[in-house]
Design a protein around this motif. Structure first.
Motif, PDB file in Angstrom:
ATOM      1  N   THR A   1       0.776  -1.138   0.024  1.00  0.00           N
ATOM      2  CA  THR A   1      -0.001  -0.103  -0.098  1.00  0.00           C
ATOM      3  C   THR A   1       0.805   1.249  -0.115  1.00  0.00           C
ATOM      4  O   THR A   1       1.695   1.401   0.919  1.00  0.00           O
ATOM      5  N   VAL A   2       0.643   1.984  -1.092  1.00  0.00           N
ATOM      6  CA  VAL A   2       1.301   3.346  -1.054  1.00  0.00           C
ATOM      7  C   VAL A   2       0.879   4.588  -0.049  1.00  0.00           C
ATOM      8  O   VAL A   2      -0.270   4.841  -0.321  1.00  0.00           O
ATOM      9  N   THR A   3       1.589   4.725   0.845  1.00  0.00           N
ATOM     10  CA  THR A   3       1.295   5.693   1.834  1.00  0.00           C
ATOM     11  C   THR A   3       2.259   6.896   2.153  1.00  0.00           C
ATOM     12  O   THR A   3       3.337   6.609   1.614  1.00  0.00           O
ATOM     13  N   ASP A   4       1.711   8.238   2.725  1.00  0.00           N
ATOM     14  CA  ASP A   4       2.674   9.123   2.754  1.00  0.00           C
ATOM     15  C   ASP A   4       3.728   8.439   3.966  1.00  0.00           C
ATOM     16  O   ASP A   4       5.000   9.068   3.875  1.00  0.00           O
ATOM     17  N   ASP A   5       3.554   7.833   5.002  1.00  0.00           N
ATOM     18  CA  ASP A   5       4.307   7.257   5.760  1.00  0.00           C
ATOM     19  C   ASP A   5       5.385   6.286   5.420  1.00  0.00           C
ATOM     20  O   ASP A   5       6.427   6.269   5.937  1.00  0.00           O
ATOM     21  N   ALA A   6       4.974   5.552   4.216  1.00  0.00           N
ATOM     22  CA  ALA A   6       5.827   4.831   3.720  1.00  0.00           C
ATOM     23  C   ALA A   6       6.946   5.490   2.728  1.00  0.00           C
ATOM     24  O   ALA A   6       7.938   5.071   2.047  1.00  0.00           O
ATOM     25  N   ASN A   7       6.627   7.004   2.611  1.00  0.00           N
ATOM     26  CA  ASN A   7       7.485   7.653   1.516  1.00  0.00           C
ATOM     27  C   ASN A   7       8.666   8.222   2.331  1.00  0.00           C
ATOM     28  O   ASN A   7       8.573   9.074   3.084  1.00  0.00           O
TER      29      ASN A   7
END
Lengths: 80, 233
Positions: B172-178
């Motif tokens: 899942t592409v999330t802001d936290d993963a950026n």
């Protein structure tokens, strides 16, 4: 002849140094600052006194090497 | 098949790339940046490091190294041209890939494993993967923040040129993963035909279990897989 080149991130593109410094200024109470942008200044010393030819040549240098046209704008000024 | 691995002054990941390619049975040979020919090679990798000290901008000086004319010619001929980390920055500076890499959002050097979701599997870095695969490989950069204007971003997304996005472990592409502020979580892109491909994290540092992940082999293995893909067309 002395030439100053100001290179700045294009508007709308991420400028992490500007954003971080902007936050620091706000934390210090400088509420009137609405945006902070970082850039780079390059000074060249060149032979000759034809400012028009020199400016054109520096513009070529900027497009080829000194600036990245994908992310940066530049301004050239003869300063001496 | 023989792949050239270019050494610029300041490159420091070249042996890891050769080792990784060796593990998947691909012949690789180091080539110094002052060479002007890539004759006899079927592809080229620009590895990570700090080419020419990263002076001026990352990759800005390296793109004018003598070897680069041959790299551009190889890109034009449709052969695989892969850039990893600093090599990705060089390919962007050379105009072979869209966009640019700037300082990380938080102005810190990031060195940690990250998860990447594969977004497109027709490139020289993803031909061996499936869309939706999640790979875990190390990120190791200060200037890994991918930027491009909105028009370019829309264009590369529509064309399937976005290869990887930073995601969580489930994809899942999330802001936290950026990790670094990259536009739309983009970690790697290709040119329109997919033969030129670059990414910020280091697949060559995830090729043996002792390194914590072997997911990098899937990416390096995409170089030979790309030949199969193109040959099948």
């Amino acid at each position: 002849m002395k030439i100053r080149i100001d290179i700045r991130r294009k508007e709308g593109l991420s400028d992490p140094e500007g954003v971080t410094t902007q936050r620091a200024l706000q934390n210090l109470g400088y509420d009137g600052v609405t945006a902070t942008h970082f850039g780079r200044t390059i000074y060249l010393e060149m032979e000759g006194d034809d400012t028009g030819a020199a400016t054109a040549e520096v513009e070529a240098m900027c497009r080829q090497l000194l600036a990245n046209p994908v992310i940066e704008d530049f301004q050239i000024e003869v300063v001496g | 098949m023989k792949i050239a691995v270019v050494i610029f002054p300041g490159t420091n990941c070249e042996h890891d790339v050769v080792h990784g390619l060796d593990l998947i049975g691909v012949d690789a040979e180091l080539v110094f940046h002052k060479q002007t020919s890539l004759d006899g090679f079927d592809g080229v990798v620009l590895p990570g490091g700090f080419a020419h000290g990263d002076y001026l901008r990352t990759g800005a000086i390296a793109r004018f190294s003598p070897i680069m004319d041959s790299v551009v010619a190889m890109a034009d001929s449709g052969k695989p041209v892969v850039g990893i980390c600093n090599g990705f920055q060089v390919l962007c500076e050379a105009g072979l890939l869209p966009g640019a890499l700037v300082a990380n959002r938080d102005l810190s050097f990031i060195c940690k494993p990250v998860n990447l979701r594969v977004e497109s599997n027709t490139s020289a870095l993803t031909a061996g993967a499936n869309v939706g695969d999640v790979v875990r490989i190390p990120l190791n950069s200060y200037e890994g923040n991918y930027v491009a204007d909105d028009e370019t971003l829309g264009h590369i997304e529509a064309n399937g040129q976005v290869l990887f996005r930073y995601s969580d472990g489930s994809g899942t592409v999330t802001d936290d993963a950026n990790p670094n502020g990259s536009a739309r979580n983009i970690a790697g892109v290709s040119n329109e035909s997919g033969n030129v491909a670059g990414l910020m994290p280091h697949p060559e540092r995830a090729v043996e279990q002792i390194l914590g992940s072997m997911d990098g082999l899937l990416l390096l293995g995409s170089i030979p897989a790309f030949f199969d893909l193109v040959g099948a067309k």
